[in-house]
Design a protein around this motif. Structure first.
Motif, PDB file in Angstrom:
ATOM      1  N   ILE A  21      43.918  36.685  48.298  1.00 11.80           N
ATOM      2  CA  ILE A  21      44.158  36.490  49.728  1.00 11.80           C
ATOM      3  C   ILE A  21      45.614  36.838  50.026  1.00 11.80           C
ATOM      4  O   ILE A  21      46.534  36.191  49.532  1.00 11.80           O
ATOM      5  CB  ILE A  21      43.854  35.035  50.146  1.00 11.80           C
ATOM      6  N   MET A  22      45.800  37.877  50.809  1.00 13.88           N
ATOM      7  CA  MET A  22      47.148  38.333  51.145  1.00 13.88           C
ATOM      8  C   MET A  22      47.766  37.409  52.193  1.00 13.88           C
ATOM      9  O   MET A  22      47.085  36.637  52.863  1.00 13.88           O
ATOM     10  CB  MET A  22      47.098  39.769  51.683  1.00 13.88           C
ATOM     11  N   ASP A  23      49.067  37.542  52.357  1.00 13.08           N
ATOM     12  CA  ASP A  23      49.782  36.722  53.329  1.00 13.08           C
ATOM     13  C   ASP A  23      49.319  36.997  54.759  1.00 13.08           C
ATOM     14  O   ASP A  23      49.417  36.114  55.622  1.00 13.08           O
ATOM     15  CB  ASP A  23      51.295  36.968  53.221  1.00 13.08           C
ATOM     16  N   ASP A  24      48.797  38.209  55.017  1.00  9.71           N
ATOM     17  CA  ASP A  24      48.328  38.543  56.366  1.00  9.71           C
ATOM     18  C   ASP A  24      46.861  38.182  56.583  1.00  9.71           C
ATOM     19  O   ASP A  24      46.280  38.510  57.624  1.00  9.71           O
ATOM     20  CB  ASP A  24      48.539  40.028  56.661  1.00  9.71           C
ATOM     21  N   GLY A  25      46.240  37.517  55.576  1.00  8.42           N
ATOM     22  CA  GLY A  25      44.858  37.088  55.717  1.00  8.42           C
ATOM     23  C   GLY A  25      43.835  38.054  55.168  1.00  8.42           C
ATOM     24  O   GLY A  25      42.650  37.714  55.071  1.00  8.42           O
ATOM     25  N   GLN A  26      44.257  39.259  54.824  1.00  6.51           N
ATOM     26  CA  GLN A  26      43.338  40.224  54.237  1.00  6.51           C
ATOM     27  C   GLN A  26      42.929  39.769  52.833  1.00  6.51           C
ATOM     28  O   GLN A  26      43.701  39.095  52.139  1.00  6.51           O
ATOM     29  CB  GLN A  26      43.989  41.610  54.164  1.00  6.51           C
ATOM     30  N   THR A  27      41.731  40.140  52.425  1.00  9.76           N
ATOM     31  CA  THR A  27      41.237  39.743  51.104  1.00  9.76           C
ATOM     32  C   THR A  27      40.847  40.957  50.276  1.00  9.76           C
ATOM     33  O   THR A  27      40.460  41.995  50.814  1.00  9.76           O
ATOM     34  CB  THR A  27      40.022  38.808  51.216  1.00  9.76           C
ATOM     35  N   LYS A  28      40.953  40.796  48.966  1.00  9.30           N
ATOM     36  CA  LYS A  28      40.576  41.854  48.039  1.00  9.30           C
ATOM     37  C   LYS A  28      39.796  41.224  46.889  1.00  9.30           C
ATOM     38  O   LYS A  28      40.241  40.257  46.283  1.00  9.30           O
ATOM     39  CB  LYS A  28      41.825  42.557  47.500  1.00  9.30           C
ATOM     40  N   LEU A  29      38.624  41.787  46.600  1.00  6.39           N
ATOM     41  CA  LEU A  29      37.821  41.266  45.501  1.00  6.39           C
ATOM     42  C   LEU A  29      38.447  41.670  44.172  1.00  6.39           C
ATOM     43  O   LEU A  29      38.614  42.856  43.887  1.00  6.39           O
ATOM     44  CB  LEU A  29      36.391  41.808  45.597  1.00  6.39           C
ATOM     45  N   LEU A  30      38.778  40.672  43.353  1.00 12.93           N
ATOM     46  CA  LEU A  30      39.358  40.940  42.039  1.00 12.93           C
ATOM     47  C   LEU A  30      38.305  40.978  40.942  1.00 12.93           C
ATOM     48  O   LEU A  30      38.391  41.791  40.011  1.00 12.93           O
ATOM     49  CB  LEU A  30      40.401  39.871  41.688  1.00 12.93           C
ATOM     50  N   ARG A  31      37.315  40.092  41.040  1.00  8.02           N
ATOM     51  CA  ARG A  31      36.326  40.032  39.970  1.00  8.02           C
ATOM     52  C   ARG A  31      35.071  39.322  40.463  1.00  8.02           C
ATOM     53  O   ARG A  31      35.134  38.383  41.256  1.00  8.02           O
ATOM     54  CB  ARG A  31      36.895  39.289  38.757  1.00  8.02           C
ATOM     55  N   TYR A  32      33.931  39.801  39.980  1.00  3.62           N
ATOM     56  CA  TYR A  32      32.652  39.157  40.295  1.00  3.62           C
ATOM     57  C   TYR A  32      31.801  39.148  39.031  1.00  3.62           C
ATOM     58  O   TYR A  32      31.647  40.172  38.366  1.00  3.62           O
ATOM     59  CB  TYR A  32      31.920  39.906  41.409  1.00  3.62           C
ATOM     60  N   GLU A  33      31.273  37.969  38.696  1.00  7.20           N
ATOM     61  CA  GLU A  33      30.443  37.808  37.506  1.00  7.20           C
ATOM     62  C   GLU A  33      29.202  37.005  37.870  1.00  7.20           C
ATOM     63  O   GLU A  33      29.268  36.073  38.687  1.00  7.20           O
ATOM     64  CB  GLU A  33      31.206  37.061  36.404  1.00  7.20           C
ATOM     65  N   LYS A  34      28.082  37.346  37.265  1.00  8.96           N
ATOM     66  CA  LYS A  34      26.850  36.585  37.465  1.00  8.96           C
ATOM     67  C   LYS A  34      26.106  36.480  36.148  1.00  8.96           C
ATOM     68  O   LYS A  34      25.993  37.464  35.411  1.00  8.96           O
ATOM     69  CB  LYS A  34      25.944  37.263  38.496  1.00  8.96           C
ATOM     70  N   GLU A  35      25.620  35.285  35.852  1.00  6.04           N
ATOM     71  CA  GLU A  35      24.811  35.067  34.659  1.00  6.04           C
ATOM     72  C   GLU A  35      23.603  34.199  35.025  1.00  6.04           C
ATOM     73  O   GLU A  35      23.726  33.240  35.785  1.00  6.04           O
ATOM     74  CB  GLU A  35      25.621  34.367  33.560  1.00  6.04           C
ATOM     75  N   TYR A  36      22.443  34.563  34.480  1.00  3.35           N
ATOM     76  CA  TYR A  36      21.238  33.758  34.677  1.00  3.35           C
ATOM     77  C   TYR A  36      21.237  32.631  33.636  1.00  3.35           C
ATOM     78  O   TYR A  36      21.177  32.894  32.443  1.00  3.35           O
ATOM     79  CB  TYR A  36      19.977  34.612  34.516  1.00  3.35           C
ATOM     80  N   VAL A  37      21.315  31.395  34.123  1.00  2.00           N
ATOM     81  CA  VAL A  37      21.322  30.254  33.212  1.00  2.00           C
ATOM     82  C   VAL A  37      20.072  29.382  33.376  1.00  2.00           C
ATOM     83  O   VAL A  37      19.774  28.539  32.536  1.00  2.00           O
ATOM     84  CB  VAL A  37      22.584  29.387  33.393  1.00  2.00           C
TER      85      VAL A  37
END
Length: 320
Positions: A21-37
């Motif tokens: 989350i940037m100081d101006d409110g913009q967002t950037k996806l850094l990582r996404y993970e999904k596992e079936y448990v």
């Protein structure tokens, strides 16, 4: 600049999403993970989290914690939904996770989950008036949107894993089992009389099984020479939805695993997971179905940015 990590522990899968989350409110996806448990596996009417699913889940939660600890200036929110919410051994599970891996799990109510779904969808898709349905492994959330506001937020104890296990919809499907499951879903939905207000309005579906239906559709469109659209915002006719459901029912687990767009780990629960949205399309005479990739996690992100997340839910991790 802040890095917000959200761990979403559902009944079928656990997901990690880290946004910068940037100081101006913009967002950037850094990582996404999904596992079936499959945490809700074999919970049964006694609503007991079983040993094997617990071990699978803790293993993945530990891995997610290791990832988060490598991110600088990270704040972590961990939510648990229907499986943990319904479990009679909820406290023991939460205490064990805290003791073994240092993770604070916050169990959210069904109505809170539904509201977060509403935030995730309504701020990213055009739904001024309509119905949002999120079908998870052990619950489904329904939200009536009226003039842009969430007028009804309901959570029902009915999901892909529960329906598929209870009515034996995991492999080759017998007609009598499918009939019993359809009757059960219809009965549960008929108790929500407010749903009549959603007749002929837009339906937006999310949750793993619903999104798998969208992925099936877009790959079949590609075979017909079209471009592959993103799932978020994708629309299909009710006729196409019924056609794809017929295709899933007509084969067995192995056959469903071979359909492009259906993950092998979801092939045994997808039919049960789609029964609620198919019932709503029939009962409410919907002509079209829209899909959302956004829901609870995005709703939490929006709440965090607005300063509306309870500070007690936020866990601050030290960089390793």
């Amino acid at each position: 600049m802040t890095n917000l990590a959200i761990i979403d522990l559902g009944s079928n899968s656990v997901r990690l999403k880290i946004n910068q989350i940037m100081d101006d409110g913009q967002t950037k996806l850094l990582r996404y993970e999904k596992e079936y448990v499959r945490l809700s596996e074999d919970m049964g009417p006694e609503k007991l989290l079983k040993a094997v699913p617990i071990e699978r889940t803790i293993k993945q939660l530990s891995r997610f914690m290791d990832i988060c600890r490598q991110i600088p200036n990270v704040q972590l929110i961990t939510t648990a939904t229907a499986a943990v919410r319904q479990a009679v051994n909820q406290a023991e599970f939460i205490d064990r996770v805290k003791r073994e891996i240092g993770l604070d799990i916050h169990v959210i109510s069904g109505t809170h989950e539904a509201f977060l779904d509403y935030l995730g969808v309504s701020q990213t898709l055009p739904i001024k008036n309509g119905l949002i349905i999120d079908t998870g492994g052990a619950s489904m959330e329904l939200i009536l949107v009226d003039d842009g506001y969430a007028e009804e937020t309901v959570s029902l104890p009915m999901g892909s894993v529960l329906l598929s296990q209870q009515y034996h919809l995991d492999d080759r499907i017998e007609a009598e089992n499918l009939y019993d499951a359809i009757i059960h879903v219809d009965e549960v939905l008929s108790g929500q009389r407010w749903l009549n207000r959603a007749r002929h309005l837009r339906v937006v579906a999310l949750g793993g099984s619903n999104r798998a239906l969208a992925k099936m559709y877009r790959w079949q469109q590609l075979d017909e020479g079209g471009n592959v659209p993103p799932v978020h915002g994708l629309t299909m006719s009710t006729t196409d939805a019924f056609r794809l459901m017929h295709q899933l029912i007509a084969t067995d687990r192995a056959g469903r695993s071979g359909i492009r767009g259906v993950a092998a780990a979801r092939a045994d629960v997808i039919v049960g997971g789609l029964l609620p949205v198919m019932a709503l399309l029939r009962q409410l005479h919907m002509k079209q179905l829209m899909f959302s990739s956004n829901g609870l996690r995005e709703g939490l992100l929006f709440q965090y940015q607005a300063g509306e997340v309870n500070p007690e839910m936020i866990q601050r991790l030290a960089l390793e």
